[in-house]
Scaffold this motif. Structure first.
Motif, PDB file in Angstrom:
ATOM      1  N   ASN A   1       0.790  -1.223   0.000  1.00 31.45           N
ATOM      2  CA  ASN A   1       0.000   0.000   0.000  1.00 31.45           C
ATOM      3  C   ASN A   1       0.826   1.278   0.000  1.00 31.45           C
ATOM      4  O   ASN A   1       0.252   2.363  -0.068  1.00 31.45           O
ATOM      5  CB  ASN A   1      -0.974  -0.002   1.184  1.00 31.45           C
ATOM      6  CG  ASN A   1      -2.035  -1.065   1.012  1.00 31.45           C
ATOM      7  OD1 ASN A   1      -2.382  -1.449  -0.097  1.00 31.45           O
ATOM      8  ND2 ASN A   1      -2.547  -1.556   2.128  1.00 31.45           N
ATOM      9  N   ARG A   2       2.124   1.168   0.061  1.00 26.94           N
ATOM     10  CA  ARG A   2       2.968   2.367   0.036  1.00 26.94           C
ATOM     11  C   ARG A   2       2.936   3.009  -1.355  1.00 26.94           C
ATOM     12  O   ARG A   2       2.883   2.324  -2.370  1.00 26.94           O
ATOM     13  CB  ARG A   2       4.401   2.044   0.420  1.00 26.94           C
ATOM     14  CG  ARG A   2       4.556   1.712   1.902  1.00 26.94           C
ATOM     15  CD  ARG A   2       6.003   1.706   2.326  1.00 26.94           C
ATOM     16  NE  ARG A   2       6.754   2.846   1.873  1.00 26.94           N
ATOM     17  CZ  ARG A   2       6.854   4.008   2.533  1.00 26.94           C
ATOM     18  NH1 ARG A   2       6.233   4.173   3.669  1.00 26.94           N
ATOM     19  NH2 ARG A   2       7.584   4.983   2.056  1.00 26.94           N
ATOM     20  N   THR A   3       2.987   4.321  -1.389  1.00 29.76           N
ATOM     21  CA  THR A   3       2.938   5.049  -2.657  1.00 29.76           C
ATOM     22  C   THR A   3       4.049   4.603  -3.601  1.00 29.76           C
ATOM     23  O   THR A   3       3.802   4.389  -4.792  1.00 29.76           O
ATOM     24  CB  THR A   3       3.026   6.568  -2.401  1.00 29.76           C
ATOM     25  OG1 THR A   3       1.958   6.950  -1.538  1.00 29.76           O
ATOM     26  CG2 THR A   3       2.939   7.351  -3.697  1.00 29.76           C
ATOM     27  N   GLY A   4       5.263   4.450  -3.109  1.00 29.00           N
ATOM     28  CA  GLY A   4       6.380   4.034  -3.961  1.00 29.00           C
ATOM     29  C   GLY A   4       6.153   2.666  -4.575  1.00 29.00           C
ATOM     30  O   GLY A   4       6.465   2.444  -5.752  1.00 29.00           O
ATOM     31  N   ASN A   5       5.598   1.738  -3.811  1.00 28.56           N
ATOM     32  CA  ASN A   5       5.299   0.404  -4.332  1.00 28.56           C
ATOM     33  C   ASN A   5       4.173   0.460  -5.367  1.00 28.56           C
ATOM     34  O   ASN A   5       4.217  -0.240  -6.375  1.00 28.56           O
ATOM     35  CB  ASN A   5       4.940  -0.550  -3.195  1.00 28.56           C
ATOM     36  CG  ASN A   5       6.152  -0.925  -2.383  1.00 28.56           C
ATOM     37  OD1 ASN A   5       6.824  -0.052  -1.821  1.00 28.56           O
ATOM     38  ND2 ASN A   5       6.451  -2.196  -2.298  1.00 28.56           N
ATOM     39  N   ARG A   6       3.171   1.301  -5.135  1.00 32.63           N
ATOM     40  CA  ARG A   6       2.080   1.433  -6.117  1.00 32.63           C
ATOM     41  C   ARG A   6       2.613   2.036  -7.418  1.00 32.63           C
ATOM     42  O   ARG A   6       2.243   1.585  -8.512  1.00 32.63           O
ATOM     43  CB  ARG A   6       0.947   2.284  -5.546  1.00 32.63           C
ATOM     44  CG  ARG A   6       0.157   1.566  -4.449  1.00 32.63           C
ATOM     45  CD  ARG A   6      -1.130   2.294  -4.096  1.00 32.63           C
ATOM     46  NE  ARG A   6      -0.916   3.697  -3.784  1.00 32.63           N
ATOM     47  CZ  ARG A   6      -0.772   4.195  -2.558  1.00 32.63           C
ATOM     48  NH1 ARG A   6      -0.805   3.395  -1.515  1.00 32.63           N
ATOM     49  NH2 ARG A   6      -0.599   5.480  -2.379  1.00 32.63           N
ATOM     50  N   ARG A   7       3.455   3.044  -7.317  1.00 34.91           N
ATOM     51  CA  ARG A   7       4.042   3.643  -8.526  1.00 34.91           C
ATOM     52  C   ARG A   7       4.906   2.619  -9.264  1.00 34.91           C
ATOM     53  O   ARG A   7       4.876   2.547 -10.492  1.00 34.91           O
ATOM     54  CB  ARG A   7       4.864   4.866  -8.157  1.00 34.91           C
ATOM     55  CG  ARG A   7       4.025   6.025  -7.721  1.00 34.91           C
ATOM     56  CD  ARG A   7       4.866   7.206  -7.323  1.00 34.91           C
ATOM     57  NE  ARG A   7       4.002   8.308  -6.902  1.00 34.91           N
ATOM     58  CZ  ARG A   7       4.379   9.283  -6.120  1.00 34.91           C
ATOM     59  NH1 ARG A   7       5.613   9.334  -5.669  1.00 34.91           N
ATOM     60  NH2 ARG A   7       3.541  10.231  -5.792  1.00 34.91           N
ATOM     61  N   PHE A   8       5.674   1.856  -8.511  1.00 31.54           N
ATOM     62  CA  PHE A   8       6.517   0.810  -9.100  1.00 31.54           C
ATOM     63  C   PHE A   8       5.647  -0.196  -9.861  1.00 31.54           C
ATOM     64  O   PHE A   8       5.926  -0.536 -11.006  1.00 31.54           O
ATOM     65  CB  PHE A   8       7.320   0.123  -7.991  1.00 31.54           C
ATOM     66  CG  PHE A   8       8.139  -1.047  -8.442  1.00 31.54           C
ATOM     67  CD1 PHE A   8       9.263  -0.875  -9.229  1.00 31.54           C
ATOM     68  CD2 PHE A   8       7.798  -2.338  -8.054  1.00 31.54           C
ATOM     69  CE1 PHE A   8      10.028  -1.961  -9.637  1.00 31.54           C
ATOM     70  CE2 PHE A   8       8.548  -3.425  -8.454  1.00 31.54           C
ATOM     71  CZ  PHE A   8       9.673  -3.236  -9.247  1.00 31.54           C
ATOM     72  N   ARG A   9       4.556  -0.652  -9.240  1.00 31.16           N
ATOM     73  CA  ARG A   9       3.668  -1.617  -9.914  1.00 31.16           C
ATOM     74  C   ARG A   9       3.014  -1.011 -11.150  1.00 31.16           C
ATOM     75  O   ARG A   9       2.776  -1.709 -12.139  1.00 31.16           O
ATOM     76  CB  ARG A   9       2.606  -2.143  -8.936  1.00 31.16           C
ATOM     77  CG  ARG A   9       3.157  -3.155  -7.949  1.00 31.16           C
ATOM     78  CD  ARG A   9       2.050  -3.893  -7.211  1.00 31.16           C
ATOM     79  NE  ARG A   9       1.053  -3.035  -6.606  1.00 31.16           N
ATOM     80  CZ  ARG A   9       1.148  -2.486  -5.394  1.00 31.16           C
ATOM     81  NH1 ARG A   9       2.218  -2.700  -4.656  1.00 31.16           N
ATOM     82  NH2 ARG A   9       0.178  -1.735  -4.926  1.00 31.16           N
ATOM     83  N   THR A  10       2.725   0.283 -11.120  1.00 32.96           N
ATOM     84  CA  THR A  10       2.154   0.934 -12.286  1.00 32.96           C
ATOM     85  C   THR A  10       3.157   0.941 -13.441  1.00 32.96           C
ATOM     86  O   THR A  10       2.799   0.658 -14.588  1.00 32.96           O
ATOM     87  CB  THR A  10       1.706   2.369 -11.942  1.00 32.96           C
ATOM     88  OG1 THR A  10       0.732   2.292 -10.904  1.00 32.96           O
ATOM     89  CG2 THR A  10       1.102   3.061 -13.157  1.00 32.96           C
ATOM     90  N   LEU A  11       4.418   1.246 -13.142  1.00 31.57           N
ATOM     91  CA  LEU A  11       5.460   1.169 -14.177  1.00 31.57           C
ATOM     92  C   LEU A  11       5.564  -0.253 -14.712  1.00 31.57           C
ATOM     93  O   LEU A  11       5.643  -0.467 -15.926  1.00 31.57           O
ATOM     94  CB  LEU A  11       6.818   1.603 -13.607  1.00 31.57           C
ATOM     95  CG  LEU A  11       7.056   3.095 -13.483  1.00 31.57           C
ATOM     96  CD1 LEU A  11       8.346   3.354 -12.695  1.00 31.57           C
ATOM     97  CD2 LEU A  11       7.119   3.762 -14.840  1.00 31.57           C
TER      98      LEU A  11
END
Length: 183
Positions: free
Chosen positions: A26-36
């Motif tokens: 749920n961390r923002t960095g992990n969500r951005r990573f998964r989006t990439l």
């Protein structure tokens, strides 16, 4: 070799935390990573040469590291309440594995959807048009609408990844053209 350690208070919104469960997912960095990862998975899976796949993974890691503030790939220390940088090699490996895992999950989900008579189509057509895929990534790097990152702020984060993807597609097209000429 000493790993650099960071207390939880030093984590930033672009850090990618290795591990399982809601605390990391749920961390923002992990969500951005998964989006990439989501946006580059088709290109990654369609790459023929291992070198191209490696370059795509490296470009995604570079995009995270070049974000503002710079993102890091961190793993929880086994005995202390700190996070440790995992280094480039492990970050590339994590990225490649995540690309494969997400592709496998999405392929299974698409297959299940098709078998249940739902109308499903695999959105691979954007791979053929790099400009469209680049715009799609720029528009969705931040998956949460309430986050204040603008397209311009995210643009730097994906430029390296887009450049590698474009080069990979051009190399594939050149190889295909060369193979056709040799026939």
């Amino acid at each position: 070799f000493h790993l650099k350690e960071f207390p939880p208070s030093d984590l930033n919104e672009n850090d990618v935390l290795c591990g399982r469960g809601a605390a990391t997912n749920n961390r923002t960095g992990n969500r951005r990573f998964r989006t990439l990862i989501e946006h580059f998975r088709y290109v990654y899976m369609s790459a023929i040469r291992k070198e191209d796949k490696t370059e795509i993974s490296r470009a995604i890691v570079d995009a995270v590291r070049n974000a503002s503030p710079p993102g890091r790939f961190l793993k929880k220390h086994a005995t202390k309440d700190v996070w440790c940088e995992i280094g480039d090699r492990k970050a590339w490996e994590k990225t490649s594995q995540t690309l494969r895992d997400l592709h496998d999950k999405a392929t299974q989900k698409e297959s299940d959807s098709q078998h249940s008579n739902a109308s499903a189509s695999c959105p691979t057509d954007y791979v053929n048009d790099v400009a469209d895929s680049s715009e799609a990534v720029r528009a969705t790097v931040d998956p949460l609408p309430h986050t204040v990152n603008t397209v311009e702020e995210n643009d730097t984060s994906v430029k390296n990844a887009n450049k590698v993807v474009e080069e990979s597609i051009v190399k594939k097209e050149e190889a295909d053209d060369q193979a056709a000429e040799n026939k």
